[in-house]
Design an enzyme around this catalytic site. Structure first.
Site, PDB file in Angstrom:
ATOM      1  N   ASP A  26     -87.107 -28.052 -20.352  1.00  0.00           N
ATOM      2  CA  ASP A  26     -87.988 -28.332 -19.223  1.00  0.00           C
ATOM      3  C   ASP A  26     -89.419 -28.389 -19.738  1.00  0.00           C
ATOM      4  OD1 ASP A  26     -89.392 -25.517 -18.454  1.00  0.00           O
ATOM      5  OD2 ASP A  26     -87.297 -25.127 -18.961  1.00  0.00           O
ATOM      6  N   ASP A  81     -88.826 -24.066  -7.873  1.00  0.00           N
ATOM      7  CA  ASP A  81     -89.192 -23.003  -8.814  1.00  0.00           C
ATOM      8  C   ASP A  81     -89.841 -21.863  -8.042  1.00  0.00           C
ATOM      9  OD1 ASP A  81     -90.178 -21.385 -10.816  1.00  0.00           O
ATOM     10  OD2 ASP A  81     -91.402 -22.927 -11.789  1.00  0.00           O
ATOM     11  N   GLU A 110     -90.989 -18.074  -8.426  1.00  0.00           N
ATOM     12  CA  GLU A 110     -91.252 -17.000  -9.373  1.00  0.00           C
ATOM     13  C   GLU A 110     -92.525 -16.266  -9.004  1.00  0.00           C
ATOM     14  OE1 GLU A 110     -92.821 -18.470 -13.355  1.00  0.00           O
ATOM     15  OE2 GLU A 110     -91.657 -20.214 -12.707  1.00  0.00           O
TER      16      GLU A 110
END
Length: 281
Positions: A80, A169, A171
Protein backbone atom coordinates in the site's frame (compact mmCIF):
# COMPACT_ATOMS: atom_id res chain seq x y z
CA UNK A 1 -13.72 72.23 20.18
CA UNK A 2 -11.70 70.32 22.80
CA UNK A 3 -8.27 68.99 21.92
CA UNK A 4 -7.65 65.35 22.95
CA UNK A 5 -4.20 64.21 23.99
CA UNK A 6 -3.03 60.78 24.98
CA UNK A 7 -1.57 60.34 28.42
CA UNK A 8 -2.51 59.71 32.05
CA UNK A 9 -5.86 61.16 32.92
CA UNK A 10 -6.57 62.25 29.36
CA UNK A 11 -9.54 61.11 27.33
CA UNK A 12 -9.13 59.27 24.03
CA UNK A 13 -11.13 60.85 21.22
CA UNK A 14 -14.27 58.98 20.22
CA UNK A 15 -13.01 58.38 16.66
CA UNK A 16 -9.76 56.88 17.99
CA UNK A 17 -11.63 54.73 20.49
CA UNK A 18 -13.83 53.39 17.69
CA UNK A 19 -10.80 52.58 15.57
CA UNK A 20 -9.14 50.73 18.47
CA UNK A 21 -12.35 48.80 19.09
CA UNK A 22 -12.61 47.73 15.45
CA UNK A 23 -8.97 46.60 15.44
CA UNK A 24 -9.44 44.64 18.66
CA UNK A 25 -12.56 42.89 17.38
CA UNK A 26 -10.80 41.99 14.13
CA UNK A 27 -7.84 40.52 16.04
CA UNK A 28 -10.14 38.48 18.27
CA UNK A 29 -12.03 37.16 15.25
CA UNK A 30 -8.75 36.11 13.64
CA UNK A 31 -7.70 34.20 16.75
CA UNK A 32 -11.04 32.42 16.90
CA UNK A 33 -11.11 31.41 13.24
CA UNK A 34 -7.50 30.39 12.65
CA UNK A 35 -7.23 26.58 12.29
CA UNK A 36 -5.06 24.74 14.76
CA UNK A 37 -1.73 23.45 13.46
CA UNK A 38 -2.29 20.20 15.32
CA UNK A 39 -5.90 19.44 14.49
CA UNK A 40 -8.08 18.98 11.46
CA UNK A 41 -10.23 22.00 10.61
CA UNK A 42 -14.02 21.97 10.89
CA UNK A 43 -14.19 21.91 7.08
CA UNK A 44 -12.50 18.51 6.99
CA UNK A 45 -9.17 19.73 5.64
CA UNK A 46 -6.42 17.83 7.49
CA UNK A 47 -3.35 19.71 8.66
CA UNK A 48 -0.72 17.20 7.48
CA UNK A 49 -2.39 14.58 5.23
CA UNK A 50 0.87 13.68 3.49
CA UNK A 51 2.03 12.14 6.78
CA UNK A 52 -1.14 10.10 7.23
CA UNK A 53 -1.09 6.73 5.54
CA UNK A 54 -2.36 3.27 6.32
CA UNK A 55 -0.69 2.34 9.61
CA UNK A 56 1.15 5.64 10.09
CA UNK A 57 -0.22 6.02 13.63
CA UNK A 58 0.52 2.48 14.83
CA UNK A 59 4.15 2.98 15.83
CA UNK A 60 3.13 5.48 18.50
CA UNK A 61 0.56 3.14 20.03
CA UNK A 62 1.42 -0.48 19.27
CA UNK A 63 4.33 -2.88 18.90
CA UNK A 64 7.33 -2.16 16.65
CA UNK A 65 7.59 -3.90 13.26
CA UNK A 66 9.41 -7.15 12.62
CA UNK A 67 9.53 -9.19 9.43
CA UNK A 68 7.31 -12.29 9.43
CA UNK A 69 8.47 -15.86 9.18
CA UNK A 70 7.96 -17.83 5.99
CA UNK A 71 4.33 -18.88 6.02
CA UNK A 72 3.31 -22.18 4.49
CA UNK A 73 -0.22 -20.88 3.95
CA UNK A 74 -1.22 -19.69 0.48
CA UNK A 75 -0.94 -15.94 0.17
CA UNK A 76 -0.33 -13.13 -2.31
CA UNK A 77 2.16 -10.34 -1.64
CA UNK A 78 1.14 -6.72 -2.08
CA UNK A 79 1.84 -3.14 -1.02
CA UNK A 80 0.00 0.00 0.00
CA UNK A 81 1.27 3.46 -0.92
CA UNK A 82 0.33 7.10 -0.46
CA UNK A 83 1.66 10.55 -1.34
CA UNK A 84 4.67 10.17 0.96
CA UNK A 85 5.93 7.51 -1.48
CA UNK A 86 5.71 10.03 -4.37
CA UNK A 87 6.18 8.52 -7.86
CA UNK A 88 6.44 4.76 -7.46
CA UNK A 89 8.54 2.38 -9.57
CA UNK A 90 5.92 -0.28 -10.17
CA UNK A 91 8.23 -2.45 -12.22
CA UNK A 92 10.55 -2.84 -9.21
CA UNK A 93 7.62 -3.76 -6.99
CA UNK A 94 6.43 -6.30 -9.54
CA UNK A 95 9.91 -7.81 -9.72
CA UNK A 96 9.95 -8.04 -5.92
CA UNK A 97 6.81 -10.20 -6.03
CA UNK A 98 4.00 -7.70 -5.36
CA UNK A 99 0.82 -8.59 -7.23
CA UNK A 100 -1.66 -6.17 -5.71
CA UNK A 101 -1.54 -2.57 -4.54
CA UNK A 102 -3.75 -0.23 -2.58
CA UNK A 103 -3.33 3.52 -3.03
CA UNK A 104 -4.47 6.28 -0.70
CA UNK A 105 -7.07 8.34 -2.55
CA UNK A 106 -8.48 10.73 0.02
CA UNK A 107 -8.69 11.92 3.61
CA UNK A 108 -11.63 13.60 5.30
CA UNK A 109 -13.52 15.72 2.77
CA UNK A 110 -10.77 18.14 1.78
CA UNK A 111 -7.72 16.15 0.66
CA UNK A 112 -6.82 13.99 -2.33
CA UNK A 113 -3.49 12.30 -2.94
CA UNK A 114 -1.56 14.39 -5.52
CA UNK A 115 0.25 11.25 -6.71
CA UNK A 116 -2.90 9.17 -6.98
CA UNK A 117 -3.00 8.99 -10.77
CA UNK A 118 0.64 7.88 -11.13
CA UNK A 119 0.28 5.31 -8.37
CA UNK A 120 -3.18 3.93 -9.17
CA UNK A 121 -2.80 3.80 -12.95
CA UNK A 122 0.84 2.73 -12.71
CA UNK A 123 -0.01 -0.35 -10.67
CA UNK A 124 -2.69 -1.28 -13.19
CA UNK A 125 -0.39 -0.85 -16.18
CA UNK A 126 2.20 -3.07 -14.52
CA UNK A 127 -0.37 -5.85 -14.29
CA UNK A 128 -1.29 -5.59 -10.61
CA UNK A 129 -4.74 -5.80 -9.12
CA UNK A 130 -5.28 -2.42 -7.51
CA UNK A 131 -7.64 -0.61 -5.17
CA UNK A 132 -7.98 2.67 -3.28
CA UNK A 133 -8.33 3.58 0.38
CA UNK A 134 -9.70 6.47 2.43
CA UNK A 135 -8.09 7.79 5.64
CA UNK A 136 -11.06 8.53 7.90
CA UNK A 137 -11.44 11.70 9.99
CA UNK A 138 -14.78 10.95 11.66
CA UNK A 139 -14.80 14.12 13.77
CA UNK A 140 -14.85 16.45 10.75
CA UNK A 141 -17.87 15.26 8.71
CA UNK A 142 -20.35 12.41 8.46
CA UNK A 143 -19.55 8.91 7.29
CA UNK A 144 -21.82 9.41 4.28
CA UNK A 145 -20.05 12.63 3.30
CA UNK A 146 -16.65 10.96 3.44
CA UNK A 147 -17.86 7.89 1.53
CA UNK A 148 -19.18 10.19 -1.19
CA UNK A 149 -15.93 12.16 -1.27
CA UNK A 150 -13.89 8.96 -1.47
CA UNK A 151 -16.02 7.51 -4.26
CA UNK A 152 -15.86 10.76 -6.22
CA UNK A 153 -12.05 10.98 -5.92
CA UNK A 154 -10.77 7.57 -6.98
CA UNK A 155 -12.44 5.20 -4.55
CA UNK A 156 -15.03 3.78 -6.91
CA UNK A 157 -15.16 0.22 -8.20
CA UNK A 158 -15.48 -1.40 -11.63
CA UNK A 159 -16.07 -5.03 -12.55
CA UNK A 160 -12.96 -5.35 -14.70
CA UNK A 161 -11.41 -8.05 -12.53
CA UNK A 162 -8.47 -5.77 -11.72
CA UNK A 163 -10.11 -3.35 -9.27
CA UNK A 164 -10.51 -4.24 -5.59
CA UNK A 165 -13.24 -2.78 -3.37
CA UNK A 166 -12.37 0.41 -1.52
CA UNK A 167 -10.93 0.44 1.99
CA UNK A 168 -11.96 2.48 5.03
CA UNK A 169 -8.83 3.19 7.08
CA UNK A 170 -9.83 3.51 10.76
CA UNK A 171 -6.91 4.15 13.08
CA UNK A 172 -5.58 6.46 15.77
CA UNK A 173 -6.34 10.13 15.29
CA UNK A 174 -3.14 11.88 14.09
CA UNK A 175 -4.57 15.29 15.10
CA UNK A 176 -5.91 14.74 18.62
CA UNK A 177 -7.61 12.22 20.89
CA UNK A 178 -7.16 8.61 19.81
CA UNK A 179 -10.88 8.02 19.19
CA UNK A 180 -11.56 11.48 17.72
CA UNK A 181 -13.48 12.53 20.82
CA UNK A 182 -16.34 10.17 19.94
CA UNK A 183 -18.16 7.63 22.09
CA UNK A 184 -18.12 3.99 20.99
CA UNK A 185 -21.75 4.27 19.91
CA UNK A 186 -21.16 7.35 17.77
CA UNK A 187 -18.10 5.73 16.21
CA UNK A 188 -20.03 2.60 15.27
CA UNK A 189 -22.79 4.72 13.74
CA UNK A 190 -20.24 6.74 11.75
CA UNK A 191 -18.58 3.63 10.33
CA UNK A 192 -21.96 2.13 9.43
CA UNK A 193 -22.91 5.39 7.70
CA UNK A 194 -19.75 5.18 5.60
CA UNK A 195 -20.25 1.52 4.72
CA UNK A 196 -23.92 1.95 3.79
CA UNK A 197 -23.17 4.91 1.54
CA UNK A 198 -20.21 3.23 -0.13
CA UNK A 199 -22.32 0.17 -0.91
CA UNK A 200 -25.11 2.35 -2.32
CA UNK A 201 -22.61 4.14 -4.55
CA UNK A 202 -20.56 1.16 -5.77
CA UNK A 203 -22.50 -2.03 -5.10
CA UNK A 204 -19.56 -3.38 -3.04
CA UNK A 205 -18.91 -3.76 0.67
CA UNK A 206 -15.85 -1.76 1.65
CA UNK A 207 -12.88 -3.40 3.32
CA UNK A 208 -12.15 -2.28 6.89
CA UNK A 209 -8.54 -1.54 7.87
CA UNK A 210 -8.14 -1.43 11.65
CA UNK A 211 -6.10 -2.86 14.50
CA UNK A 212 -7.64 -4.95 17.26
CA UNK A 213 -6.34 -2.59 19.92
CA UNK A 214 -7.90 0.48 18.29
CA UNK A 215 -11.13 -1.38 17.57
CA UNK A 216 -11.53 -2.43 21.19
CA UNK A 217 -10.77 1.05 22.47
CA UNK A 218 -12.89 3.06 20.06
CA UNK A 219 -15.85 0.76 19.24
CA UNK A 220 -15.95 -1.41 22.35
CA UNK A 221 -14.96 -4.37 20.14
CA UNK A 222 -18.17 -4.16 18.12
CA UNK A 223 -18.95 -7.42 16.30
CA UNK A 224 -21.49 -6.21 13.74
CA UNK A 225 -19.42 -5.76 10.57
CA UNK A 226 -17.60 -9.07 10.22
CA UNK A 227 -20.32 -10.73 8.16
CA UNK A 228 -20.09 -8.22 5.30
CA UNK A 229 -16.90 -6.16 5.37
CA UNK A 230 -13.56 -7.89 4.73
CA UNK A 231 -10.91 -7.19 7.37
CA UNK A 232 -7.47 -5.71 6.76
CA UNK A 233 -5.39 -6.43 9.84
CA UNK A 234 -2.27 -4.40 10.68
CA UNK A 235 0.14 -6.10 13.04
CA UNK A 236 3.87 -5.84 12.68
CA UNK A 237 5.31 -9.19 13.67
CA UNK A 238 5.43 -12.86 12.75
CA UNK A 239 1.68 -13.46 13.06
CA UNK A 240 -1.50 -11.45 12.65
CA UNK A 241 -2.50 -12.01 16.27
CA UNK A 242 -5.93 -11.56 17.83
CA UNK A 243 -8.64 -10.35 15.45
CA UNK A 244 -11.37 -7.83 16.27
CA UNK A 245 -14.74 -9.24 17.30
CA UNK A 246 -16.94 -10.42 14.44
CA UNK A 247 -14.19 -11.71 12.13
CA UNK A 248 -13.01 -15.30 12.04
CA UNK A 249 -10.15 -14.55 9.62
CA UNK A 250 -8.43 -11.61 7.97
CA UNK A 251 -8.53 -10.91 4.23
CA UNK A 252 -5.41 -8.72 4.19
CA UNK A 253 -2.55 -8.52 6.70
CA UNK A 254 -0.18 -5.57 6.81
CA UNK A 255 2.84 -7.22 8.36
CA UNK A 256 5.50 -4.50 8.13
CA UNK A 257 6.00 -0.84 7.27
CA UNK A 258 9.75 -1.24 6.75
CA UNK A 259 10.15 -3.76 3.96
CA UNK A 260 12.94 -3.93 1.37
CA UNK A 261 10.96 -1.95 -1.25
CA UNK A 262 8.74 1.13 -1.23
CA UNK A 263 5.41 1.08 0.60
CA UNK A 264 4.00 -0.98 3.46
CA UNK A 265 3.97 -4.70 2.79
CA UNK A 266 0.89 -6.89 2.97
CA UNK A 267 -0.40 -10.37 2.35
CA UNK A 268 -3.72 -11.42 0.90
CA UNK A 269 -5.04 -14.46 2.75
CA UNK A 270 -5.46 -16.87 -0.15
CA UNK A 271 -4.39 -17.68 -3.67
CA UNK A 272 -4.14 -15.29 -6.61
CA UNK A 273 -7.34 -16.77 -8.04
CA UNK A 274 -9.16 -15.91 -4.79
CA UNK A 275 -7.81 -12.36 -4.96
CA UNK A 276 -9.19 -12.08 -8.49
CA UNK A 277 -12.53 -13.35 -7.22
CA UNK A 278 -12.59 -10.54 -4.64
CA UNK A 279 -11.88 -8.05 -7.42
CA UNK A 280 -14.67 -9.40 -9.61
CA UNK A 281 -17.12 -9.22 -6.73
Amino acid sequence: MPVYRCGPGRRTPPTTMAAHLVSLLAALALVVTLPSATAASSEGRPAHPDRDWMGSTLRDHESAPALPDNSALAHVEGVDVSSHNANVSWSKLWDSGARFAYVKASEGTGYTNPYFSQQYKGAYREGMIRGAYHFALPDTSSGAAQADYFTDHGGGWSSDGRTLPGVLDMEYNPYGSQCYGMSTGRMIDWIEDFFDTYRERTGRDAVLYTSTTWWKKCTGNHNGFGGWNPLWMPRYGSASGELPAGWGFYTFWQYTDSGPTVGDHNRFNGTLSRLKTLAYG
